[in-house]
Design an enzyme around this catalytic site. Structure first.
Site, PDB file in Angstrom:
ATOM      1  N   ASN A   9     -61.516  36.765 -23.436  1.00  0.00           N
ATOM      2  CA  ASN A   9     -60.672  36.309 -22.329  1.00  0.00           C
ATOM      3  C   ASN A   9     -59.232  36.582 -22.757  1.00  0.00           C
ATOM      4  OD1 ASN A   9     -59.246  34.998 -20.349  1.00  0.00           O
ATOM      5  ND2 ASN A   9     -59.807  32.921 -21.008  1.00  0.00           N
ATOM      6  N   LYS A  11     -56.624  36.275 -21.111  1.00  0.00           N
ATOM      7  CA  LYS A  11     -55.660  35.408 -20.409  1.00  0.00           C
ATOM      8  C   LYS A  11     -54.505  36.271 -19.869  1.00  0.00           C
ATOM      9  CE  LYS A  11     -57.012  31.674 -23.445  1.00  0.00           C
ATOM     10  NZ  LYS A  11     -56.863  30.259 -23.682  1.00  0.00           N
ATOM     11  N   HIS A  94     -62.332  28.150 -15.616  1.00  0.00           N
ATOM     12  CA  HIS A  94     -61.716  27.972 -16.939  1.00  0.00           C
ATOM     13  C   HIS A  94     -60.858  26.703 -16.913  1.00  0.00           C
ATOM     14  CE1 HIS A  94     -59.213  28.647 -20.466  1.00  0.00           C
ATOM     15  NE2 HIS A  94     -60.136  29.475 -20.886  1.00  0.00           N
ATOM     16  N   GLU A  96     -58.028  26.113 -17.918  1.00  0.00           N
ATOM     17  CA  GLU A  96     -56.627  26.334 -17.522  1.00  0.00           C
ATOM     18  C   GLU A  96     -56.505  26.419 -16.005  1.00  0.00           C
ATOM     19  OE1 GLU A  96     -55.925  29.674 -20.144  1.00  0.00           O
ATOM     20  OE2 GLU A  96     -56.101  28.315 -21.862  1.00  0.00           O
ATOM     21  N   GLU A 165     -66.718  25.003 -23.254  1.00  0.00           N
ATOM     22  CA  GLU A 165     -65.420  25.117 -23.908  1.00  0.00           C
ATOM     23  C   GLU A 165     -64.762  23.740 -23.958  1.00  0.00           C
ATOM     24  OE1 GLU A 165     -63.827  29.382 -23.655  1.00  0.00           O
ATOM     25  OE2 GLU A 165     -63.125  28.336 -21.895  1.00  0.00           O
ATOM     26  N   GLY A 171     -57.418  27.223 -27.923  1.00  0.00           N
ATOM     27  CA  GLY A 171     -56.089  27.634 -28.367  1.00  0.00           C
ATOM     28  C   GLY A 171     -55.434  26.694 -29.355  1.00  0.00           C
ATOM     29  N   SER A 210     -61.345  28.315 -29.931  1.00  0.00           N
ATOM     30  CA  SER A 210     -60.911  28.696 -31.289  1.00  0.00           C
ATOM     31  C   SER A 210     -62.045  29.308 -32.112  1.00  0.00           C
ATOM     32  CB  SER A 210     -60.279  27.502 -32.003  1.00  0.00           C
ATOM     33  OG  SER A 210     -59.115  27.078 -31.313  1.00  0.00           O
ATOM     34  N   GLY A 231     -60.803  33.596 -26.742  1.00  0.00           N
ATOM     35  CA  GLY A 231     -59.444  33.739 -26.225  1.00  0.00           C
ATOM     36  C   GLY A 231     -58.578  34.510 -27.214  1.00  0.00           C
ATOM     37  N   GLY A 232     -57.793  33.776 -27.988  1.00  0.00           N
ATOM     38  CA  GLY A 232     -56.812  34.380 -28.901  1.00  0.00           C
ATOM     39  C   GLY A 232     -57.376  35.511 -29.752  1.00  0.00           C
TER      40      GLY A 232
HETATM   41  C1  PEP Z   1     -60.517  30.494 -23.926  1.00  0.00           C
HETATM   42  O1  PEP Z   1     -59.406  30.471 -23.432  1.00  0.00           O
HETATM   43  O2  PEP Z   1     -61.510  30.691 -23.206  1.00  0.00           O
HETATM   44  C2  PEP Z   1     -60.626  30.284 -25.367  1.00  0.00           C
HETATM   45  C3  PEP Z   1     -61.804  30.001 -25.870  1.00  0.00           C
HETATM   46  O3  PEP Z   1     -59.474  30.385 -26.096  1.00  0.00           O
HETATM   47  P1  PEP Z   1     -59.317  30.347 -27.702  1.00  0.00           P
HETATM   48  O4  PEP Z   1     -60.426  31.193 -28.274  1.00  0.00           O
HETATM   49  O5  PEP Z   1     -57.971  30.939 -27.953  1.00  0.00           O
HETATM   50  O6  PEP Z   1     -59.433  28.925 -28.109  1.00  0.00           O
END
Ligand code: PEP
Length: 247
Positions: A9, A11, A94, A96, A165, A171, A210, A231-232
């Site tokens: 993802n 983002k 999600h 967010e 999640e 994040g 994460s 994500g990251g």
């Molecule tokens: C996400 O935004 O779906 C996510 C899992 O982010 P991160 O891996 O950065 O925690």
């Protein structure tokens, strides 16, 4: 047997130049990965991703979609448009989107249904906040978020992907322990089984929050964790591929 899915993802990150480099690196090593790989990118880059990844084993998708089929919904993007760009997946719900855009459980369910109706696969995100976990409300929150989605699925249950999640892990660098995550994943699968036992065994339930190369192996070894929503770490090809190799 569920093929693990490792979905990035991105983002609201990327540029034409940065994406070209990232996608080339992912493609370079994708053949060495037995998990399915996908990247969910910002909508303006879908054309670029389609032309780079088309014909490769790496799939792509979007991060959101309109609940409507078409019409006077300025700024919205329809599932049919995503299909035009060769998407396989669409992330819906999600955290967010739920928290910054006020998306309700019912809206998320409508979006998931719209995605399925257009032949795409929704990746439906659920997860509790830290406060909810501390109150012991994790199962109740996840059940509440999932219920309207499952109500609308009918016989298409097996065609969806779910991502658990925990909001407090997204994040933040904090990860659920493999045991904590497994407990919720098993609960989610039990919820699915209440609707359709056979489909429940086919649905992939991803973990997100994460996930990094150093914790992926233990998380992905859990029996009900069928991949990751990343994500990251999906913005760095070697991290993304290392996670995929752990699957
Ligand atoms: C996400 O935004 O779906 C996510 C899992 O982010 P991160 O891996 O950065 O925690």
């Amino acid at each position: 047997m569920r093929t693990p899915l490792i979905a990035g993802n991105w983002k609201m990150n990327g540029s034409l130049a940065a994406n070209a480099t990232l996608l080339a690196s992912i493609l370079g090593d994708a053949a060495a990965v037995s998990a399915e790989l996908a990247v969910c990118v910002p909508a303006p880059y879908l054309g670029q991703v389609q032309s780079v990844l088309g014909g490769s084993p790496v799939r792509w998708g979007a991060q959101d979609v309109s609940a409507h089929e078409r019409g006077a919904f300025t700024g919205e993007i329809s599932a049919q448009m995503l299909l035009d760009f060769g998407c396989s997946y669409v992330i819906v719900g999600h955290s967010e989107r739920r928290s910054y855009h006020g998306e309700s459980d019912e809206l998320v369910a409508q979006k998931a249904q719209r995605v399925l109706a257009n032949g795409l696969t929704p990746i439906v995100c659920v997860g509790e906040t830290l406060e909810q976990r501390e109150q012991g409300a994790t199962d109740a929150v996840v059940s509440r978020q999932l219920a309207p989605v499952l109500d609308t699925m009918g016989t298409q249950l097996a065609s969806m992907v779910i991502a658990y999640e925990p909001v407090w892990a997204i994040g933040t660098g904090k990860t659920a322990t493999p045991e904590m995550a497994q407990q919720v994943h098993a609960r989610i699968r039990a919820m699915l089984a209440e609707r359709d036992a056979e489909s429940a065994q086919q649905v992939r339930v991803l973990y997100g929050g994460s996930m990094k190369p150093d914790n992926a192996k233990d998380l992905l070894a859990m029996p009900d964790i069928d991949g990751g929503l990343i994500g990251g770490a999906s913005l760095n090809a070697s991290d993304f591929l290392a996670i995929a190799q752990a699957a």
